[in-house]
Design an enzyme around this catalytic site. Structure first.
Site, PDB file in Angstrom:
ATOM      1  N   ASN A   1      -1.279  -0.406   7.647  1.00 16.24           N
ATOM      2  CA  ASN A   1      -0.677  -1.739   7.863  1.00 16.24           C
ATOM      3  C   ASN A   1       0.081  -2.266   6.638  1.00 16.24           C
ATOM      4  O   ASN A   1       0.351  -3.454   6.524  1.00 16.24           O
ATOM      5  CB  ASN A   1      -1.720  -2.731   8.384  1.00 16.24           C
TER       6      ASN A   1
ATOM      7  N   TYR B   1     -11.994  -2.832  -2.533  1.00 16.78           N
ATOM      8  CA  TYR B   1     -12.463  -3.063  -1.161  1.00 16.78           C
ATOM      9  C   TYR B   1     -13.988  -3.165  -1.079  1.00 16.78           C
ATOM     10  O   TYR B   1     -14.552  -2.916  -0.008  1.00 16.78           O
ATOM     11  CB  TYR B   1     -11.939  -1.946  -0.241  1.00 16.78           C
TER      12      TYR B   1
ATOM     13  N   HIS C   1      -1.460  -5.605   1.507  1.00 16.32           N
ATOM     14  CA  HIS C   1      -2.718  -6.336   1.287  1.00 16.32           C
ATOM     15  C   HIS C   1      -2.396  -7.723   0.746  1.00 16.32           C
ATOM     16  O   HIS C   1      -1.479  -7.878  -0.067  1.00 16.32           O
ATOM     17  CB  HIS C   1      -3.586  -5.604   0.264  1.00 16.32           C
TER      18      HIS C   1
ATOM     19  N   PHE D   1     -14.846   2.724   8.273  1.00 22.71           N
ATOM     20  CA  PHE D   1     -13.543   3.206   7.793  1.00 22.71           C
ATOM     21  C   PHE D   1     -13.400   3.109   6.275  1.00 22.71           C
ATOM     22  O   PHE D   1     -12.351   3.431   5.724  1.00 22.71           O
ATOM     23  CB  PHE D   1     -12.404   2.429   8.476  1.00 22.71           C
TER      24      PHE D   1
ATOM     25  N   ARG E   1      -0.908 -14.985   3.713  1.00 24.43           N
ATOM     26  CA  ARG E   1      -1.573 -14.263   4.812  1.00 24.43           C
ATOM     27  C   ARG E   1      -0.805 -14.447   6.124  1.00 24.43           C
ATOM     28  O   ARG E   1      -0.771 -13.562   6.964  1.00 24.43           O
ATOM     29  CB  ARG E   1      -3.009 -14.772   4.984  1.00 24.43           C
TER      30      ARG E   1
ATOM     31  N   THR F   1      -4.487  -8.443  10.704  1.00 22.96           N
ATOM     32  CA  THR F   1      -4.880  -7.146  10.136  1.00 22.96           C
ATOM     33  C   THR F   1      -4.381  -5.971  10.987  1.00 22.96           C
ATOM     34  O   THR F   1      -3.869  -4.990  10.459  1.00 22.96           O
ATOM     35  CB  THR F   1      -6.424  -7.089  10.012  1.00 22.96           C
TER      36      THR F   1
ATOM     37  N   ARG G   1       3.545  -7.343   8.991  1.00 24.25           N
ATOM     38  CA  ARG G   1       2.903  -6.269   9.767  1.00 24.25           C
ATOM     39  C   ARG G   1       3.436  -6.222  11.199  1.00 24.25           C
ATOM     40  O   ARG G   1       3.580  -5.141  11.780  1.00 24.25           O
ATOM     41  CB  ARG G   1       1.389  -6.464   9.766  1.00 24.25           C
TER      42      ARG G   1
ATOM     43  N   LYS H   1       0.840  -1.198   0.000  1.00 30.92           N
ATOM     44  CA  LYS H   1       0.000   0.000   0.000  1.00 30.92           C
ATOM     45  C   LYS H   1       0.885   1.262   0.000  1.00 30.92           C
ATOM     46  O   LYS H   1       2.104   1.169   0.214  1.00 30.92           O
ATOM     47  CB  LYS H   1      -0.915  -0.034   1.224  1.00 30.92           C
TER      48      LYS H   1
ATOM     49  N   GLU I   1      -9.315 -10.507  -7.430  1.00 21.71           N
ATOM     50  CA  GLU I   1      -8.373  -9.387  -7.284  1.00 21.71           C
ATOM     51  C   GLU I   1      -7.300  -9.413  -8.381  1.00 21.71           C
ATOM     52  O   GLU I   1      -6.929  -8.356  -8.897  1.00 21.71           O
ATOM     53  CB  GLU I   1      -7.738  -9.419  -5.887  1.00 21.71           C
TER      54      GLU I   1
HETATM   55  P1  IDP Z   1      -6.911  -7.530   5.734  1.00 21.66           P
HETATM   56  O1  IDP Z   1      -6.181  -6.431   4.995  1.00 21.66           O
HETATM   57  O2  IDP Z   1      -6.060  -8.135   6.807  1.00 21.66           O
HETATM   58  O3  IDP Z   1      -7.514  -8.569   4.817  1.00 21.66           O
HETATM   59  P2  IDP Z   1      -9.608  -6.478   6.067  1.00 21.66           P
HETATM   60  O4  IDP Z   1     -10.531  -6.784   7.204  1.00 21.66           O
HETATM   61  O5  IDP Z   1      -9.925  -7.058   4.731  1.00 21.66           O
HETATM   62  O6  IDP Z   1      -8.124  -6.850   6.531  1.00 21.66           O
HETATM   63  O7  IDP Z   1      -9.553  -4.889   5.959  1.00 21.66           O
HETATM   64  C1  IDP Z   1      -8.947  -4.283   4.846  1.00 21.66           C
HETATM   65  C2  IDP Z   1      -8.102  -3.119   5.313  1.00 21.66           C
HETATM   66  O8  IDP Z   1      -8.960  -2.158   5.942  1.00 21.66           O
HETATM   67  C3  IDP Z   1      -7.078  -3.469   6.395  1.00 21.66           C
HETATM   68  O9  IDP Z   1      -5.883  -3.999   5.868  1.00 21.66           O
HETATM   69  C4  IDP Z   1      -6.855  -2.117   7.033  1.00 21.66           C
HETATM   70  O10 IDP Z   1      -5.969  -1.323   6.235  1.00 21.66           O
HETATM   71  C5  IDP Z   1      -8.231  -1.495   6.962  1.00 21.66           C
HETATM   72  N1  IDP Z   1      -8.957  -1.675   8.236  1.00 21.66           N
HETATM   73  C6  IDP Z   1      -9.482  -2.827   8.714  1.00 21.66           C
HETATM   74  N2  IDP Z   1     -10.053  -2.628   9.913  1.00 21.66           N
HETATM   75  C7  IDP Z   1      -9.875  -1.313  10.182  1.00 21.66           C
HETATM   76  C8  IDP Z   1     -10.256  -0.488  11.288  1.00 21.66           C
HETATM   77  O11 IDP Z   1     -10.861  -0.931  12.274  1.00 21.66           O
HETATM   78  N3  IDP Z   1      -9.909   0.821  11.201  1.00 21.66           N
HETATM   79  C9  IDP Z   1      -9.239   1.346  10.137  1.00 21.66           C
HETATM   80  N4  IDP Z   1      -8.865   0.601   9.092  1.00 21.66           N
HETATM   81  C10 IDP Z   1      -9.184  -0.715   9.103  1.00 21.66           C
HETATM   82 MG    MG Z   2      -9.041  -8.383   3.424  1.00 22.93          MG
END
Ligand code: IDP
Ligand code: MG
Length: 155
Positions: free
Chosen positions: A116, A53, A119, A61, A89, A95, A106, A13, A130
């Protein structure tokens, strides 16, 4: 592609790119033994980020996340290997970096969930979708790596 091979979509990212973490992250996938089959640096539009997304559109968010993903260069990649979707993963970690194990990308390199740095597709269906969203079929390069026989054994 060998029978048990899978492909996953991995993206660094804008925060990871800006922080100079491209080589660190690419090397972790490379050294593990996965094969890079596509790579490009792109600045996605907000609309494109919303597509990427789309599963999260009801989350509070979502808007900030899509603004962020479209705020600068993203390094989009496809990695191939046995079990690469699930194990990719694992390499990435949880996450929320405050809960990611040390040793994960991470866990070692990020602090907060909103930044973080990476992706990774979360399953075979999302990987397929994707890869198709980010790459044209002709951008995926099929080749035999000389290391494969050492990584998988010959059979
Ligand atoms: P992932 O990236 O580990 O698959 P997802 O739940 O798919 O996690 O969420 C996508 C992205 O959304 C996360 O990588 C993170 O950047 C962002 N995100 C997820 N949860 C939160 C949150 O509670 N606050 C702010 N950003 C979040
Ligand atoms: Mg995800």
């Amino acid at each position: 592609m060998l029978p048990r091979m899978e492909r996953t979509f991995i993206a660094i990212k804008p925060d990871g790119v800006q922080r100079g973490l491209i080589s660190e992250i690419v090397s972790r996938f490379e050294r593990k033994g996965y094969k890079l089959v596509a790579i490009k640096l792109v600045v996605p539009s907000k609309q494109f980020a919303e597509k990427h997304y789309h599963d999260l559109k009801e989350r509070p968010f979502f808007n900030g996340l899509c603004d962020f993903l479209s705020s600068g260069p993203v390094l989009a990649m496809v990695w191939e290997g046995e079990g690469v979707i699930k194990y990719g993963r694992k390499l990435i970690g949880a996450t929320d970096p405050s809960k990611s194990e040390p040793g994960t990308i991470r866990g070692d390199l990020a602090v907060v969930v909103g930044r973080n740095i990476i992706h990774g597709s979360d399953g075979p269906e999302t990987a397929k979708d994707e890869i198709a969203l980010w790459f044209q079929p002709k951008e995926l390069v099929s080749y035999t790596s000389n290391e494969e026989k050492w990584i998988y054994g010959v059979n």
